[in-house]
Structure formats: C-alpha cells, structure tokens
Design a protein around this motif. Sequence first.
Motif, PDB file in Angstrom:
ATOM      1  N   ILE A   1       0.873  -1.175   0.000  1.00  0.00           N
ATOM      2  CA  ILE A   1       0.000   0.000   0.000  1.00  0.00           C
ATOM      3  C   ILE A   1       0.907   1.222   0.000  1.00  0.00           C
ATOM      4  O   ILE A   1       1.449   1.613   1.030  1.00  0.00           O
ATOM      5  N   THR A   2       1.101   1.804  -1.172  1.00  0.00           N
ATOM      6  CA  THR A   2       2.011   2.946  -1.313  1.00  0.00           C
ATOM      7  C   THR A   2       1.708   3.674  -2.618  1.00  0.00           C
ATOM      8  O   THR A   2       1.160   3.092  -3.557  1.00  0.00           O
ATOM      9  N   GLY A   3       2.089   4.934  -2.658  1.00  0.00           N
ATOM     10  CA  GLY A   3       1.834   5.735  -3.847  1.00  0.00           C
ATOM     11  C   GLY A   3       2.873   5.538  -4.932  1.00  0.00           C
ATOM     12  O   GLY A   3       2.727   6.038  -6.044  1.00  0.00           O
ATOM     13  N   ASN A   4       3.931   4.804  -4.657  1.00  0.00           N
ATOM     14  CA  ASN A   4       4.998   4.644  -5.647  1.00  0.00           C
ATOM     15  C   ASN A   4       4.589   3.663  -6.745  1.00  0.00           C
ATOM     16  O   ASN A   4       3.632   2.911  -6.612  1.00  0.00           O
ATOM     17  N   LEU A   5       5.332   3.677  -7.824  1.00  0.00           N
ATOM     18  CA  LEU A   5       5.054   2.764  -8.934  1.00  0.00           C
ATOM     19  C   LEU A   5       6.344   2.521  -9.700  1.00  0.00           C
ATOM     20  O   LEU A   5       7.353   3.175  -9.451  1.00  0.00           O
ATOM     21  N   GLY A   6       6.284   1.587 -10.647  1.00  0.00           N
ATOM     22  CA  GLY A   6       7.476   1.308 -11.442  1.00  0.00           C
ATOM     23  C   GLY A   6       8.433   0.411 -10.688  1.00  0.00           C
ATOM     24  O   GLY A   6       9.648   0.581 -10.769  1.00  0.00           O
ATOM     25  N   ASP A   7       7.902  -0.562  -9.992  1.00  0.00           N
ATOM     26  CA  ASP A   7       8.689  -1.420  -9.119  1.00  0.00           C
ATOM     27  C   ASP A   7       8.332  -2.873  -9.426  1.00  0.00           C
ATOM     28  O   ASP A   7       7.220  -3.155  -9.863  1.00  0.00           O
ATOM     29  N   VAL A   8       9.259  -3.788  -9.170  1.00  0.00           N
ATOM     30  CA  VAL A   8       8.940  -5.220  -9.321  1.00  0.00           C
ATOM     31  C   VAL A   8       7.856  -5.646  -8.332  1.00  0.00           C
ATOM     32  O   VAL A   8       7.179  -6.643  -8.554  1.00  0.00           O
ATOM     33  N   LYS A   9       7.720  -4.907  -7.233  1.00  0.00           N
ATOM     34  CA  LYS A   9       6.670  -5.202  -6.259  1.00  0.00           C
ATOM     35  C   LYS A   9       5.388  -4.468  -6.651  1.00  0.00           C
ATOM     36  O   LYS A   9       5.412  -3.264  -6.889  1.00  0.00           O
ATOM     37  N   THR A  10       4.271  -5.178  -6.687  1.00  0.00           N
ATOM     38  CA  THR A  10       2.993  -4.562  -7.041  1.00  0.00           C
ATOM     39  C   THR A  10       2.562  -3.596  -5.942  1.00  0.00           C
ATOM     40  O   THR A  10       2.642  -3.917  -4.757  1.00  0.00           O
ATOM     41  N   THR A  11       2.116  -2.403  -6.358  1.00  0.00           N
ATOM     42  CA  THR A  11       1.666  -1.409  -5.384  1.00  0.00           C
ATOM     43  C   THR A  11       0.200  -1.066  -5.624  1.00  0.00           C
ATOM     44  O   THR A  11      -0.297  -1.169  -6.744  1.00  0.00           O
ATOM     45  N   ILE A  12      -0.468  -0.690  -4.546  1.00  0.00           N
ATOM     46  CA  ILE A  12      -1.900  -0.354  -4.630  1.00  0.00           C
ATOM     47  C   ILE A  12      -2.139   0.928  -3.839  1.00  0.00           C
ATOM     48  O   ILE A  12      -1.538   1.135  -2.781  1.00  0.00           O
ATOM     49  N   THR A  13      -2.968   1.801  -4.386  1.00  0.00           N
ATOM     50  CA  THR A  13      -3.247   3.054  -3.682  1.00  0.00           C
ATOM     51  C   THR A  13      -4.653   3.564  -3.992  1.00  0.00           C
ATOM     52  O   THR A  13      -5.256   3.185  -5.003  1.00  0.00           O
ATOM     53  N   HIS A  14      -5.152   4.404  -3.107  1.00  0.00           N
ATOM     54  CA  HIS A  14      -6.472   5.030  -3.279  1.00  0.00           C
ATOM     55  C   HIS A  14      -6.221   6.489  -3.661  1.00  0.00           C
ATOM     56  O   HIS A  14      -6.020   7.350  -2.792  1.00  0.00           O
ATOM     57  N   PRO A  15      -6.202   6.801  -4.973  1.00  0.00           N
ATOM     58  CA  PRO A  15      -5.786   8.138  -5.428  1.00  0.00           C
ATOM     59  C   PRO A  15      -6.533   9.291  -4.745  1.00  0.00           C
ATOM     60  O   PRO A  15      -5.906  10.289  -4.381  1.00  0.00           O
ATOM     61  N   ALA A  16      -7.841   9.157  -4.536  1.00  0.00           N
ATOM     62  CA  ALA A  16      -8.637  10.280  -4.007  1.00  0.00           C
ATOM     63  C   ALA A  16      -8.149  10.746  -2.637  1.00  0.00           C
ATOM     64  O   ALA A  16      -8.314  11.915  -2.282  1.00  0.00           O
ATOM     65  N   THR A  17      -7.552   9.835  -1.839  1.00  0.00           N
ATOM     66  CA  THR A  17      -7.109  10.236  -0.501  1.00  0.00           C
ATOM     67  C   THR A  17      -5.584  10.218  -0.347  1.00  0.00           C
ATOM     68  O   THR A  17      -5.070  10.449   0.739  1.00  0.00           O
ATOM     69  N   THR A  18      -4.857   9.900  -1.435  1.00  0.00           N
ATOM     70  CA  THR A  18      -3.384   9.911  -1.336  1.00  0.00           C
ATOM     71  C   THR A  18      -2.773  10.789  -2.430  1.00  0.00           C
ATOM     72  O   THR A  18      -2.631  11.987  -2.240  1.00  0.00           O
ATOM     73  N   THR A  19      -2.481  10.200  -3.582  1.00  0.00           N
ATOM     74  CA  THR A  19      -1.777  10.929  -4.648  1.00  0.00           C
ATOM     75  C   THR A  19      -2.544  12.170  -5.124  1.00  0.00           C
ATOM     76  O   THR A  19      -1.937  13.146  -5.541  1.00  0.00           O
ATOM     77  N   HIS A  20      -3.858  12.116  -5.096  1.00  0.00           N
ATOM     78  CA  HIS A  20      -4.677  13.249  -5.551  1.00  0.00           C
ATOM     79  C   HIS A  20      -5.456  13.874  -4.393  1.00  0.00           C
ATOM     80  O   HIS A  20      -6.436  14.589  -4.612  1.00  0.00           O
ATOM     81  N   GLY A  21      -4.995  13.613  -3.154  1.00  0.00           N
ATOM     82  CA  GLY A  21      -5.716  14.068  -1.965  1.00  0.00           C
ATOM     83  C   GLY A  21      -5.796  15.580  -1.815  1.00  0.00           C
ATOM     84  O   GLY A  21      -6.695  16.097  -1.166  1.00  0.00           O
ATOM     85  N   ARG A  22      -4.831  16.294  -2.424  1.00  0.00           N
ATOM     86  CA  ARG A  22      -4.808  17.754  -2.266  1.00  0.00           C
ATOM     87  C   ARG A  22      -5.823  18.470  -3.148  1.00  0.00           C
ATOM     88  O   ARG A  22      -6.083  19.654  -2.984  1.00  0.00           O
ATOM     89  N   LEU A  23      -6.368  17.725  -4.145  1.00  0.00           N
ATOM     90  CA  LEU A  23      -7.352  18.347  -5.042  1.00  0.00           C
ATOM     91  C   LEU A  23      -8.683  18.559  -4.311  1.00  0.00           C
ATOM     92  O   LEU A  23      -9.037  17.788  -3.419  1.00  0.00           O
ATOM     93  N   SER A  24      -9.415  19.597  -4.717  1.00  0.00           N
ATOM     94  CA  SER A  24     -10.761  19.812  -4.171  1.00  0.00           C
ATOM     95  C   SER A  24     -11.689  18.760  -4.776  1.00  0.00           C
ATOM     96  O   SER A  24     -11.339  18.106  -5.763  1.00  0.00           O
ATOM     97  N   ASP A  25     -12.879  18.599  -4.194  1.00  0.00           N
ATOM     98  CA  ASP A  25     -13.821  17.603  -4.726  1.00  0.00           C
ATOM     99  C   ASP A  25     -14.152  17.885  -6.189  1.00  0.00           C
ATOM    100  O   ASP A  25     -14.244  16.960  -7.003  1.00  0.00           O
ATOM    101  N   ALA A  26     -14.295  19.182  -6.520  1.00  0.00           N
ATOM    102  CA  ALA A  26     -14.628  19.537  -7.908  1.00  0.00           C
ATOM    103  C   ALA A  26     -13.474  19.173  -8.854  1.00  0.00           C
ATOM    104  O   ALA A  26     -13.692  18.654  -9.947  1.00  0.00           O
ATOM    105  N   GLN A  27     -12.232  19.458  -8.384  1.00  0.00           N
ATOM    106  CA  GLN A  27     -11.060  19.122  -9.212  1.00  0.00           C
ATOM    107  C   GLN A  27     -10.944  17.610  -9.403  1.00  0.00           C
ATOM    108  O   GLN A  27     -10.606  17.137 -10.477  1.00  0.00           O
ATOM    109  N   LYS A  28     -11.228  16.867  -8.324  1.00  0.00           N
ATOM    110  CA  LYS A  28     -11.177  15.400  -8.425  1.00  0.00           C
ATOM    111  C   LYS A  28     -12.186  14.914  -9.452  1.00  0.00           C
ATOM    112  O   LYS A  28     -11.887  14.040 -10.269  1.00  0.00           O
ATOM    113  N   GLU A  29     -13.383  15.484  -9.396  1.00  0.00           N
ATOM    114  CA  GLU A  29     -14.414  15.044 -10.327  1.00  0.00           C
ATOM    115  C   GLU A  29     -13.995  15.351 -11.767  1.00  0.00           C
ATOM    116  O   GLU A  29     -14.128  14.512 -12.652  1.00  0.00           O
TER     117      GLU A  29
END
Length: 399
Positions: free
Chosen positions: A336-364
């Motif tokens: 569970i991490t925001g990183n990617l491009g690794d031999v280890k598979t990663t999983i993340t919830h963009p709305a609350t991590t990588t894109h968490g700083r966006l407003s609800d309207a921006q997310k939409e």
Amino acid sequence: MHEDSHQDEWSLETLAIRAGHHRTFEQEHSEPIFPTSSFVYESAAEAARKFGGKEPGNVYSRFTNPTVHTFERRLAALEGGERCVATSSGMAAILSTALALLSSGDEIVASRSLFGSTVSLFDKYLGKFGITTRYVELSNMAAWEEAMSPNTKLMFAETPSNPLSEVADIAALAALAKRSGALLAIDNCFLTPALQKPIALGADLVIHSATKYLDGQGRAVGGAVVGKHDVLEEVFGVVRTCGPCMSPFNAWIFTKGLETLSLRMKAHCENAFTLAHWLDQHPAVTRVYYSGLEAHPQHALAKQQQQGFGAVLGFEVKGGQEGAWQVIDATRMLSITGNLGDVKTTITHPATTTHGRLSDAQKEAAGISPGLIRVAVGLESQEDIQRDLARGLDALAAQ
Ligand SMILES: *Cc1c(COP(=O)(O)O)cnc(C)c1O
C-alpha cells in the motif's frame, strides 16, 4: 575499445545492455563507479585547457562524472536522442528543463492529468516568475490547439496518464508544436523507451523519473532529460550551475537497471494485461481504466503508438471510498504505497493519497472518483497478485 562502437546496428535490447560503456584501461567487464567529487591533471596547462573547455575531460562531478555519463549515453541511445542530461530526480529534470527554456512572460500548455508535483512546480514556483501554465484535456487535440498562444514556448504531456490511462497522439502534438514554434516535452515515465519512443514520433524532449521503471526496483531517486544537442546544452548549463546533478552511485544503479528494462517491461505488461481483463469481468468492479482493453477510448491509438500498454491501471469498485478501502485493506501481499514502477505490485487510493490535495470539484474533473483504486502491477506471479485482490473484491461483491 568502446562497448558501443557498433551501436548503430543494435536493437533496443542490446543498447540497454551495452550502450554507453567506455571501458577504462583496467578492461573491466561491468560498468565501474567513480565516486569522486573532482579530477586531477598532469600540469597547470592541462588544468587550464580542461577548465576552459578547450579539451574534453572531467573537472568536477557537479559538471560531469564518468559513471553518470555512462547512464546518460545509454538512455540517450535507448530514447533515440542526441544527448541526455541526468538529474537528481524526475522533478529536477522538469525544473531544469523549465529553467533552461523559459523566461518571464512565456507560457506552458500542459495536459491536465499530470503528476501532482509537476502541477505544483508549474503553478506555484514557475508562476512566481511570471511563467503561466494552461491545462487541457490530454486526448483533446482541439483543446491543445485553442490553448496555444504566441507566447507558448513549451508543451508538456504525460502519456499514458495516471491513473486513468488516457492516451495522447504524440505525433499530432509534435506537429502542433512545430507549427506554433514551441517545443514538445513528453514525460515517458510510465512506458519507458522499451514501450514508447516519443522522439521518433516527433517530440523534442523526453523527461524521465528514473526512480520508476528505469531502475525498476525501488532503490534510488533520479531523473533525466533527453533531446537534441543544442537544447540539452541549455539544460546541462542549468544542472551544472544550479546543482541538481545525479550522484555516481545512483547513476550506476540506473545503468544496471536499464540492462533488464526490456524484459521487465514485457513481463510488467503481461501481468497487467491479464489482471485488467480479470478485473473487467469481476462483479465488484464497475469500470477498468487500461488502454489494453478494447473498450478503452484510445485503444487503437495506444496499439499503434506504443509497443505495450504499460502496467499502471485504475479500476472503480462499488461502494465508493468505503468499498475501495475495504479492497485495499484486504490485501496481504500488495504494497500500500503511492509509488510505482517497481517489481513489487503497489496499490493506492488516489482520491485520498496521490490526488488528496485536489478539491472535490477538481477530483471530479480529473475523474478521480471515491471508488477508484490504482494498481501498478509488478512482477510477482500473476496468480498471487490476483488472489490478493480477489479476497477483498469477492467480499465486496457478496455484500
Ligand atoms: C514520479 C514521477 C515524477 C517525479 O519524479 P521524482 O523522481 O519522484 O522526482 C514525474 N513524472 C511522473 C509521471 C512520475 O511518475
């Protein structure tokens, strides 16, 4: 003898393993590391010639370093560019490009779905110096055209986009750049030259976060810019003067990482392709974003422009954020991490991590829904990755 003296005949697989290594008098087989900050001379006259640029040679490792140079030559060969300049990170590559090319009053036109820090760099920092950025929908050529002005000096796109796998027509963007007197830079992190060659499609510059697939094993942070000699000379000037240079040790890691790039990317693509098709028929999944699926709006373009569909995919589950978190928390192996491009598979919830700083309207507007999950598919066995996701997805489907 230079390892790469026959480079013109070599395919990508061979270039990734042999290009750029200029053997020293020690006749080493594997690429050496030169962990030295500076270099010495036989005489005052030689020092004067090297410092004055009258004779090629190393002066100081903020300027050039043989290990870093090996990585630069190898990546330039892979991307089909004349020259590469390595940097301390992917963001340093983008910053150095901007500092080299832009002045106050200039404009950037960029795709809306960019890496978060790239948007902050453009808006918050370049904005301070009177450089403005207009954002357009990545795959909408009419929107790009409309956003161009006589002050547009740089077009910047990341294709495919993250996490929705939207694809831009690089050749069409390059034609627009040429008509408008701007330069086109493509952030090629997600596909790498193993799967996409933007320069062959007409792009002026390729940007990399080497942190991702070029290393591919999550060991170091680094970046690079590839392009024509004259533009790269400007980028080199910024790196040399301002200091965001790559360390010799990291350059060595990236050089060795490139040796397995082609094989890794093929295996990443195969795992992701199978997983995307499995997710697409799962009852708890409402939508899959992956250009390898025939239903993807730019599937045909991706097939023609890319040598593979990459390994980053998004999918929406039922139950919104609660459903998505349930699926993520049910995994036992995936990281569970925001990183990617690794031999280890990663999983993340963009709305609350990588894109968490966006407003609800921006997310939409960006398509980052509460139920969206991003998986960057690694090289574990496909069955194990699938089983780890099935646990939460099956439970969600049964609710
Ligand atoms: C990670 C990333 C960057 C920034 O690279 P760093 O090495 O983290 O500075 C830029 N663009 C994309 C697409 C990325 O994924």
